[in-house]
Design a protein around this motif. Structure first.
Motif, mmCIF file in Angstrom:
data_model
loop_
_atom_site.group_PDB
_atom_site.id
_atom_site.type_symbol
_atom_site.label_atom_id
_atom_site.label_comp_id
_atom_site.label_asym_id
_atom_site.label_seq_id
_atom_site.Cartn_x
_atom_site.Cartn_y
_atom_site.Cartn_z
ATOM 1 N N VAL A 174 3.629 5.384 10.735
ATOM 2 C CA VAL A 174 4.615 5.689 9.693
ATOM 3 C C VAL A 174 5.298 6.992 10.079
ATOM 4 N N ILE A 175 6.626 6.984 10.123
ATOM 5 C CA ILE A 175 7.421 8.131 10.537
ATOM 6 C C ILE A 175 8.391 8.470 9.414
ATOM 7 N N ASP A 232 0.833 -1.218 0.000
ATOM 8 C CA ASP A 232 0.000 0.000 0.000
ATOM 9 C C ASP A 232 0.856 1.251 0.000
ATOM 10 N N LEU A 233 1.983 1.235 0.691
ATOM 11 C CA LEU A 233 2.806 2.431 0.800
ATOM 12 C C LEU A 233 3.557 2.765 -0.473
ATOM 13 N N ILE A 234 3.890 1.759 -1.298
ATOM 14 C CA ILE A 234 4.669 2.055 -2.502
ATOM 15 C C ILE A 234 3.790 2.560 -3.635
ATOM 16 N N LEU A 244 0.017 -7.930 25.793
ATOM 17 C CA LEU A 244 1.291 -8.331 25.203
ATOM 18 C C LEU A 244 1.281 -7.963 23.728
ATOM 19 N N PHE A 245 2.302 -7.214 23.291
ATOM 20 C CA PHE A 245 2.421 -6.804 21.901
ATOM 21 C C PHE A 245 3.725 -7.349 21.327
ATOM 22 N N SER A 246 3.679 -7.616 20.007
ATOM 23 C CA SER A 246 4.882 -7.937 19.251
ATOM 24 C C SER A 246 5.170 -6.750 18.340
ATOM 25 N N LEU A 247 6.343 -6.136 18.485
ATOM 26 C CA LEU A 247 6.686 -4.903 17.782
ATOM 27 C C LEU A 247 7.696 -5.177 16.685
ATOM 28 N N VAL A 248 7.451 -4.561 15.501
ATOM 29 C CA VAL A 248 8.342 -4.697 14.346
ATOM 30 C C VAL A 248 8.474 -3.324 13.695
ATOM 31 N N ALA A 249 9.658 -2.979 13.210
ATOM 32 C CA ALA A 249 9.910 -1.721 12.481
ATOM 33 C C ALA A 249 10.624 -2.043 11.175
ATOM 34 N N THR A 250 10.187 -1.381 10.061
ATOM 35 C CA THR A 250 10.799 -1.623 8.744
ATOM 36 C C THR A 250 11.036 -0.295 8.046
ATOM 37 N N GLN A 251 11.966 -0.307 7.111
ATOM 38 C CA GLN A 251 12.251 0.855 6.278
ATOM 39 C C GLN A 251 11.391 0.774 5.019
ATOM 40 N N GLY A 294 10.949 9.085 -2.893
ATOM 41 C CA GLY A 294 12.368 9.394 -2.925
ATOM 42 C C GLY A 294 12.995 9.457 -1.556
ATOM 43 N N GLU A 295 12.233 9.441 -0.507
ATOM 44 C CA GLU A 295 12.755 9.420 0.841
ATOM 45 C C GLU A 295 12.454 8.053 1.484
ATOM 46 N N THR A 296 13.042 7.871 2.609
ATOM 47 C CA THR A 296 12.826 6.614 3.330
ATOM 48 C C THR A 296 12.095 6.908 4.626
#
Length: 465
Positions: A89-90, A60-62, A131-138, A143-145
């Motif tokens: 999203v940051i 969805d983001l791309i 209880l949470f499971s946390l994940v972070a991705t680039q 053109g930015e990340t």
């Protein structure tokens, strides 16, 4: 103060305890493996679903305007709605571009792992009792990340894990309890034959030594015990019978010389006697006392021999030399009775020298007692690799065949003609001596033709160095 010894634990309690412990161990292993497999499978499925969710968000983001579309989608979530996934999203400057409503207060961005961390190993985080499971991705963004942070609510899995664990604990407790009940029932049933055997054995007593444990109807494991008990009772009955007979024979043997001494003394006291007559009474009493002393000495020797349990001083010695000494000792009596004693052969004897001499002397004395004037007594020796053999042959009156099986019994005499001579213990002593050596004594005899007594002394095995 002496402490009271602890009561021994019963076989039943030990079997029940061991069976219950074994069952508990197996239950713990089986249920523990089941718990681990189920919980691991549930968390792996959640991780796979989390990975799929991240892939969908990435797609969805791309797309053009993907961040704006995601922001509008997240804002459409109604307040109070139960959420399974939380998304933020940051941008590169740390500004939040899209966020699930209320996420900042529950899951701050600082709680998430770095974006370069592996998504296969999400970070566990607890907040508000969940209880949470946390994940972070680039993620690329025009053109930015940007950084996308995704949190999965796994509280349901944690609750399932606790409930499933409690269920397995209850199953374990019931299983252990059932195992104990089953072990008690099976043990009680398995030990029932021993209870039955105990009742049978309690009927055995001094007056009921003929009672026996039935050999049929027992389990295979208990049958050897029943056979062993019956064999033991056979030996006890035989020993009790022999002891009773021995006591009666002993009383008879001791009563005769005592009666003789008393009778002669009472007769001597009826009137005044001459010194010569008193001397004759005293000499007769001394002879009877010597007979009593011989009986007591022989009985003591037999008792010591039976208690020796094979602890004898064996040695190798020249048999012919030892037998010649015995012949010389009895030669004077033999000459008085006009009986010839001869020795032939030779052998190296492996035995206790003192006991060997006593056994052969008893045989020679026995032969002298029943060999008529002009008769002969022959002592022959021979040996082979396994044993040495000594035979004493006389030309006396012989023994009838029906008496041969009992000639080694204590106080047994073959006929009334022999009852006035000896104590009936000579051959019993010989048999005891041979038993101590692990050897044998065999009697062969024919009436009016003589008797042959053969002693076999086994050689001890040689130890090679």
């Amino acid at each position: 103060m002496f402490s009271k010894p602890a009561e021994p634990r019963s076989i039943a309690s030990q079997l029940v305890l061991l069976f219950t412990l074994a069952s508990a161990f197996l239950f713990c292993c089986g249920l523990g493996i089941l718990y681990w497999i189920v919980v691991r499978h549930a968390f792996e499925e959640d991780s796979e679903v989390l990975a799929d969710r991240i892939s969908a968000l990435h797609a969805d983001l791309i797309r053009p305007g993907g961040v704006a579309a995601l922001s509008e989608q997240l804002k459409s979530i109604r307040a109070g709605e139960r959420l399974t996934y939380w998304v933020r999203v940051i941008d590169a400057n740390g500004q939040t571009l899209a966020e699930t409503p209320g996420m900042n207060g529950l899951l701050p961005s600082s709680a998430f792992p770095n974006a370069d961390a592996s998504i296969d190993r999400p970070k566990d985080y607890r907040a508000s009792g969940k209880l949470f499971s946390l994940v972070a991705t680039q993620e690329p963004n025009g053109g930015e990340t940007s950084t996308m942070q995704v949190a999965q609510d796994r509280s349901a899995d944690e609750n399932f894990m606790k409930e499933f664990g409690a269920l397995l604990a209850a199953v374990l407790a019931l299983g252990v309890l059932a195992s104990a009940v089953i072990a008690f029932t099976v043990t009680r049933s398995g030990l029932r034959p021993l209870v039955k055997m105990t009742r049978s054995l309690r009927r055995v007593g001094p007056k009921r030594l003929h009672e026996r444990v039935p050999l049929t109807g027992w389990p295979r494991e208990v049958q050897p015990l029943a056979v062993a008990f019956d064999e033991m009772l056979d030996r006890l009955e035989d020993s009790f019978t022999r002891l009773s007979q021995f006591s009666a024979d002993l009383a008879h043997e001791l009563r005769t010389p005592i009666a003789n001494i008393r009778g002669e003394g009472e007769v001597a006291l009826t009137r005044v006697r001459t010194p010569e007559e008193y001397r004759q009474v005293i000499e007769s009493s001394v002879a009877e006392c010597e007979r009593l002393s011989a009986i007591v000495d022989n009985l003591l020797f037999l008792a010591r021999a039976e208690a020796a349990e094979g602890h004898i001083q064996r040695a190798l010695f020249a048999g012919k030399e030892a037998v010649e000494k015995i012949r010389a000792f009895h030669e004077l009596i033999a000459e008085e009775r006009r009986v010839a004693i001869t020795v032939s052969g030779d052998a190296e004897i492996d035995a206790d020298p003192m006991l060997f001499g006593r056994a052969v002397s008893n045989l020679v004395q026995n032969a002298l007692r029943f060999t008529p004037p002009g008769g002969t007594i022959s002592i022959s020796l021979s040996a082979n690799a396994a044993e040495s053999k000594i035979s004493v042959t006389d030309s006396g009156c012989g023994i009838a065949s029906e008496h041969l099986p009992r000639v080694f019994d204590r106080f047994y005499r073959a006929d009334s003609s022999r009852s006035a001579q000896g104590s009936g213990l000579g051959l019993a002593l010989v048999k005891s001596i041979m038993d101590l050596h692990g050897g044998s004594a065999v009697v062969e005899s024919e009436v009016d033709r003589g008797t042959v007594v053969t002693l076999r002394f086994p050689n001890r095995p040689t130890i090679s160095t």
